[in-house]
Motif scaffolding. Structure first.
Motif, PDB file in Angstrom:
ATOM      1  N   GLU A   1      41.349  51.137  34.314  1.00 38.74           N
ATOM      2  CA  GLU A   1      41.727  52.184  33.364  1.00 38.74           C
ATOM      3  C   GLU A   1      40.926  52.078  32.074  1.00 38.74           C
ATOM      4  O   GLU A   1      40.723  53.073  31.366  1.00 38.74           O
ATOM      5  CB  GLU A   1      43.229  52.096  33.078  1.00 38.74           C
ATOM      6  N   ALA A   2      40.457  50.853  31.770  1.00 38.68           N
ATOM      7  CA  ALA A   2      39.632  50.643  30.580  1.00 38.68           C
ATOM      8  C   ALA A   2      38.169  50.965  30.846  1.00 38.68           C
ATOM      9  O   ALA A   2      37.334  50.887  29.931  1.00 38.68           O
ATOM     10  CB  ALA A   2      39.766  49.199  30.102  1.00 38.68           C
ATOM     11  N   GLY A   3      37.835  51.312  32.098  1.00 38.24           N
ATOM     12  CA  GLY A   3      36.478  51.700  32.435  1.00 38.24           C
ATOM     13  C   GLY A   3      35.618  50.614  33.044  1.00 38.24           C
ATOM     14  O   GLY A   3      34.419  50.813  33.257  1.00 38.24           O
ATOM     15  N   MET A   4      36.225  49.462  33.324  1.00 36.43           N
ATOM     16  CA  MET A   4      35.463  48.348  33.889  1.00 36.43           C
ATOM     17  C   MET A   4      35.430  48.385  35.406  1.00 36.43           C
ATOM     18  O   MET A   4      36.281  48.992  36.042  1.00 36.43           O
ATOM     19  CB  MET A   4      36.085  47.018  33.437  1.00 36.43           C
ATOM     20  N   LYS A   5      34.439  47.717  35.975  1.00 38.84           N
ATOM     21  CA  LYS A   5      34.433  47.438  37.406  1.00 38.84           C
ATOM     22  C   LYS A   5      35.390  46.287  37.653  1.00 38.84           C
ATOM     23  O   LYS A   5      35.647  45.476  36.749  1.00 38.84           O
ATOM     24  CB  LYS A   5      33.029  47.078  37.882  1.00 38.84           C
ATOM     25  N   THR A   6      35.924  46.194  38.879  1.00 40.41           N
ATOM     26  CA  THR A   6      36.921  45.160  39.134  1.00 40.41           C
ATOM     27  C   THR A   6      36.694  44.460  40.469  1.00 40.41           C
ATOM     28  O   THR A   6      36.090  44.997  41.389  1.00 40.41           O
ATOM     29  CB  THR A   6      38.346  45.753  39.137  1.00 40.41           C
ATOM     30  N   CYS A   7      37.234  43.243  40.528  1.00 39.50           N
ATOM     31  CA  CYS A   7      37.211  42.445  41.747  1.00 39.50           C
ATOM     32  C   CYS A   7      38.568  41.780  41.906  1.00 39.50           C
ATOM     33  O   CYS A   7      39.048  41.113  40.974  1.00 39.50           O
ATOM     34  CB  CYS A   7      36.113  41.389  41.671  1.00 39.50           C
ATOM     35  N   LEU A   8      39.190  41.971  43.054  1.00 38.45           N
ATOM     36  CA  LEU A   8      40.465  41.306  43.354  1.00 38.45           C
ATOM     37  C   LEU A   8      40.193  40.104  44.258  1.00 38.45           C
ATOM     38  O   LEU A   8      39.491  40.227  45.268  1.00 38.45           O
ATOM     39  CB  LEU A   8      41.419  42.260  44.071  1.00 38.45           C
ATOM     40  N   ILE A   9      40.767  38.953  43.890  1.00 38.04           N
ATOM     41  CA  ILE A   9      40.678  37.786  44.746  1.00 38.04           C
ATOM     42  C   ILE A   9      42.063  37.495  45.314  1.00 38.04           C
ATOM     43  O   ILE A   9      43.064  37.504  44.594  1.00 38.04           O
ATOM     44  CB  ILE A   9      40.122  36.555  43.987  1.00 38.04           C
ATOM     45  N   ARG A  10      42.114  37.258  46.608  1.00 34.44           N
ATOM     46  CA  ARG A  10      43.392  37.057  47.276  1.00 34.44           C
ATOM     47  C   ARG A  10      43.712  35.567  47.348  1.00 34.44           C
ATOM     48  O   ARG A  10      43.288  34.861  48.252  1.00 34.44           O
ATOM     49  CB  ARG A  10      43.359  37.647  48.686  1.00 34.44           C
ATOM     50  N   ARG A  11      44.430  35.078  46.361  1.00 37.72           N
ATOM     51  CA  ARG A  11      44.945  33.714  46.373  1.00 37.72           C
ATOM     52  C   ARG A  11      45.977  33.564  45.267  1.00 37.72           C
ATOM     53  O   ARG A  11      46.124  34.428  44.415  1.00 37.72           O
ATOM     54  CB  ARG A  11      43.824  32.703  46.213  1.00 37.72           C
TER      55      ARG A  11
END
Length: 218
Positions: free
Chosen positions: A170-180
Motif C-alpha cells: 500500500e506504501a508503493g513498495m515491492k514485497t516478498c513473503l517468507i513462509r516460516r
C-alpha cells in the motif's frame, strides 16, 4: 529495479523460538501450552500480546520487561537466534551493491542487540526508535526515507501478510513473503500473497531472485 531491501526482524531473520520459550518459563506455564495459546491467538488475528494476557491478566510489556531484567532473566537474543540463512543472505545482497536494512516492530533493547550482531546492513530501524509500529503507514514512510525515497525501488521482506506485505504494498513498495515462523504458517491471505513479487521458504532463495529481477529490469 530493486535498489534497496528491508527485512522484518522477528520471524524473518530472527528465530523467536527461544525468546517465546523464555516467556513461557517466566509465566510458569508449559512451553507447549504457551505455544498452543499463542497459535490460537494468531489464527484469530489478535495482537501478539494477547496470549500473554491469558497467563498474566493486565500484562504490560514495559513493566514485565523491567521485572525480568531485575530478576536476572532479561528478554534477549544473539547469534544463536539468527536463522541459519540470514547472515549469508544479507551479505550476498550487499555484494550486489544494494542498500540493505532491517526494519521491524522491536522494543527499546533490541536495536543495540541487533547492532551487536554486526550484520551486513546499512540501516537498523525499530518501532521503538521510530516511535511508530507496523502496520502503520508512518512506519513504512520511515522505511521509504531510509531507502532513498523511491518506494517502487524498495523490496520489503517479511513473514506476515497483514503486518508486512499488505501495508508495504500500500506504501508503493515491492514485497516478498517468507513462509516460516508461526505467522508465516498460520496466516494465509492468497489475495496478498499473489501480489507479492516473491514468495519464498528460505532466505537462501532471495539473492538470486533479486539478481535475476534486476538483470531483466536493467
Amino acid at each position: 529495479m530493486i535498489d534497496a531491501i528491508f527485512f522484518d526482524v522477528g520471524g524473518t531473520i530472527l528465530d523467536e523460538s527461544r525468546e517465546f520459550a523464555s516467556w513461557a518459563d517466566w509465566f510458569g506455564v508449559p512451553r507447549h501450552t504457551f505455544s498452543a495459546v499463542f497459535g490460537a491467538a494468531i489464527a484469530r488475528g489478535l495482537d501478539w500480546q494477547e496470549p500473554f494476557r491469558v497467563f498474566r491478566p493486565g500484562f504490560d510489556l514495559a513493566v514485565e520487561l523491567e521485572r525480568r531484567a531485575a530478576a536476572g532473566t532479561p528478554e534477549s537474543f544473539g547469534e544463536e537466534d539468527l536463522y541459519p540463512d540470514a547472515r549469508s543472505c544479507l551479505t550476498s545482497l550487499k555484494e550486489q551493491g544494494l542498500l540493505v536494512g532491517l526494519a521491524g516492530n522491536q522494543p527499546a533493547h533490541a536495536e543495540a542487540l541487533l547492532r551487536a550482531l554486526d550484520l551486513s546492513v546499512d540501516v537498523i530501524g525499530t518501532s521503538h526508535g521510530w516511535g511508530v509500529a507496523k502496520p502503520s503507514p508512518a512506519f513504512f514512510a520511515h522505511v521509504i526515507r531510509e531507502g532513498g525515497g523511491d518506494a517502487s525501488s524498495i523490496l520489503y521482506v517479511g513473514d506476515r501478510p497483514d503486518n508486512d506485505a499488505r501495508p508495504a504494498m500500500e506504501a508503493g513498495m515491492k514485497t516478498c513473503l517468507i513462509r516460516r515462523g508461526p505467522w508465516g504458517y498460520i496466516l494465509d491471505d492468497p489475495a496478498v500473497a499473489e501480489q507479492c513479487l516473491f514468495r519464498i521458504d528460505s532466505l537462501d532463495e532471495l539473492p538470486s531472485l533479486v539478481a535475476k529481477h534486476n538483470a531483466a529490469s536493467g
